[in-house]
Design a protein around this motif. Structure first.
Motif, short mmCIF file in Angstrom:
data_model
loop_
_atom_site.label_atom_id
_atom_site.label_comp_id
_atom_site.label_asym_id
_atom_site.label_seq_id
_atom_site.Cartn_x
_atom_site.Cartn_y
_atom_site.Cartn_z
N ASN A 97 64.86 78.61 7.39
CA ASN A 97 63.62 79.30 7.76
C ASN A 97 63.71 79.98 9.12
O ASN A 97 62.73 80.57 9.59
CB ASN A 97 62.43 78.34 7.71
N GLY A 98 64.86 79.87 9.77
CA GLY A 98 65.06 80.54 11.05
C GLY A 98 64.75 79.70 12.27
O GLY A 98 64.94 80.16 13.40
N ASN A 99 64.31 78.47 12.08
CA ASN A 99 64.05 77.59 13.22
C ASN A 99 65.34 76.92 13.69
O ASN A 99 66.20 76.58 12.86
CB ASN A 99 63.03 76.51 12.85
N PRO A 100 65.50 76.69 14.99
CA PRO A 100 66.71 76.04 15.49
C PRO A 100 66.89 74.63 14.93
O PRO A 100 65.95 73.83 14.92
CB PRO A 100 66.48 76.00 17.01
N ARG A 101 68.09 74.36 14.47
CA ARG A 101 68.43 73.03 13.94
C ARG A 101 69.21 72.21 14.97
O ARG A 101 69.02 71.01 15.09
CB ARG A 101 69.27 73.18 12.66
N ALA A 102 70.11 72.86 15.69
CA ALA A 102 70.93 72.14 16.67
C ALA A 102 71.45 73.10 17.73
O ALA A 102 71.80 74.24 17.43
CB ALA A 102 72.10 71.44 15.98
N ALA A 103 71.48 72.62 18.95
CA ALA A 103 72.14 73.35 20.03
C ALA A 103 73.54 72.77 20.19
O ALA A 103 73.72 71.54 20.11
CB ALA A 103 71.35 73.21 21.33
N VAL A 104 74.52 73.63 20.40
CA VAL A 104 75.91 73.19 20.53
C VAL A 104 76.47 73.70 21.86
O VAL A 104 76.41 74.89 22.15
CB VAL A 104 76.77 73.73 19.37
N GLU A 105 77.01 72.79 22.65
CA GLU A 105 77.72 73.15 23.87
C GLU A 105 79.20 72.88 23.64
O GLU A 105 79.57 71.86 23.05
CB GLU A 105 77.21 72.35 25.06
N ILE A 106 80.03 73.79 24.09
CA ILE A 106 81.46 73.71 23.82
C ILE A 106 82.25 73.61 25.12
O ILE A 106 81.97 74.33 26.09
CB ILE A 106 81.92 74.92 22.99
N LYS A 107 83.22 72.71 25.14
CA LYS A 107 84.06 72.52 26.33
C LYS A 107 85.52 72.52 25.89
O LYS A 107 85.92 71.75 25.02
CB LYS A 107 83.73 71.19 27.00
N SER A 108 86.30 73.40 26.49
CA SER A 108 87.73 73.49 26.16
C SER A 108 88.48 74.13 27.32
O SER A 108 88.11 75.22 27.77
CB SER A 108 87.90 74.34 24.89
N PRO A 109 89.52 73.45 27.82
CA PRO A 109 90.00 72.13 27.38
C PRO A 109 89.39 71.00 28.21
O PRO A 109 88.83 71.22 29.27
CB PRO A 109 91.51 72.24 27.67
N ILE A 110 89.51 69.78 27.70
CA ILE A 110 89.18 68.57 28.44
C ILE A 110 90.46 67.76 28.58
O ILE A 110 91.14 67.50 27.60
CB ILE A 110 88.11 67.73 27.72
N TRP A 111 90.78 67.39 29.81
CA TRP A 111 91.99 66.61 30.07
C TRP A 111 91.69 65.20 30.57
O TRP A 111 92.57 64.35 30.60
CB TRP A 111 92.85 67.33 31.12
#
Length: 221
Positions: A97-111
């Motif tokens: 329906n166009g409503n936000p389901r999830a926010a995603v934050e991305i981190k690359s790389p992690i050591w």
């Protein structure tokens, strides 16, 4: 809703797509490790994976304030600094329906499992998710590529070192989410070695943030 993919299935599909991103980068770069890839390269594969499923859509670099308003997760008053209201979520997943389901934050790389690398994104996701229990957000995701290099000692095992790093990242996230009143779950991908184990190892994984008590239902497909 017919054909609706569960949150867990969606995250698992994103991880598979992330592993494809690593393989594709290795091919087009002539054999470079994914540590050399720009973070945005991984973001596009995550968004593409989500958008490939019926009744789920995805956008990249969506303003935090707009996303929260659309989800019904805005709060009156001055925003806390960690909410980064003027910033953007790396990826936002949407219901049909166009409503936000999830926010995603991305981190690359992690050591390494440092709070500096993990806490800011966990705080931001928790804030969005917990602002309103009736918002359209189902979960938040801290999606990442992690790697360990060549062991310094002859008998060290890169695969085990990678698993140990994932465990430390999970521990940090669980502690931080609990402080904010949420729960964190590690959804791990496979641990992959270099050409030889002594070359190092890498993994794609996701920390899923749920409201308190939501862990069990999220893990049920």
């Amino acid at each position: 809703m017919p054909g609706l993919i569960s949150g867990l299935e969606l995250v698992e599909a994103m991880i598979s797509s992330g592993e494809k991103a690593v393989a594709d980068f290795f091919h087009i770069s002539g054999g470079e490790w994914f540590d050399e890839a720009p973070e945005y390269f991984l973001s596009t594969y995550v968004a593409r994976s989500a958008g490939n499923h019926a009744n789920t859509f995805a956008l990249l670099e969506v303003p935090v304030d707009i996303t929260r308003r659309e989800a019904g997760a805005s709060r009156r008053g001055r925003a806390a600094s960690h909410e980064r209201r003027n910033g953007r979520f790396d990826v936002v997943l949407y219901w049909a329906n166009g409503n936000p389901r999830a926010a995603v934050e991305i981190k690359s790389p992690i050591w390494s499992a440092t709070g500096q690398q993990i806490h800011p994104d966990i705080d931001r996701l928790c804030s969005a998710l917990l602002a309103n229990s009736d918002s359209t957000f189902q979960f938040g995701a801290f999606f990442f590529y992690a790697s360990v290099g060549k062991p310094k000692r002859k008998h060290d095992n890169a695969t085990q070192r990678m698993r140990d790093l994932l465990a430390r990242i999970e521990e940090k996230a669980i502690e931080r989410a609990a402080v904010r009143g949420a729960e964190a779950i590690l959804i791990p991908g496979s641990v992959h070695r270099g050409k030889e184990d002594e070359d190092g190892a890498w993994s794609i994984a996701s920390l899923v943030i749920t409201r308190a008590g939501g862990k069990r239902s999220f893990l049920t497909k």
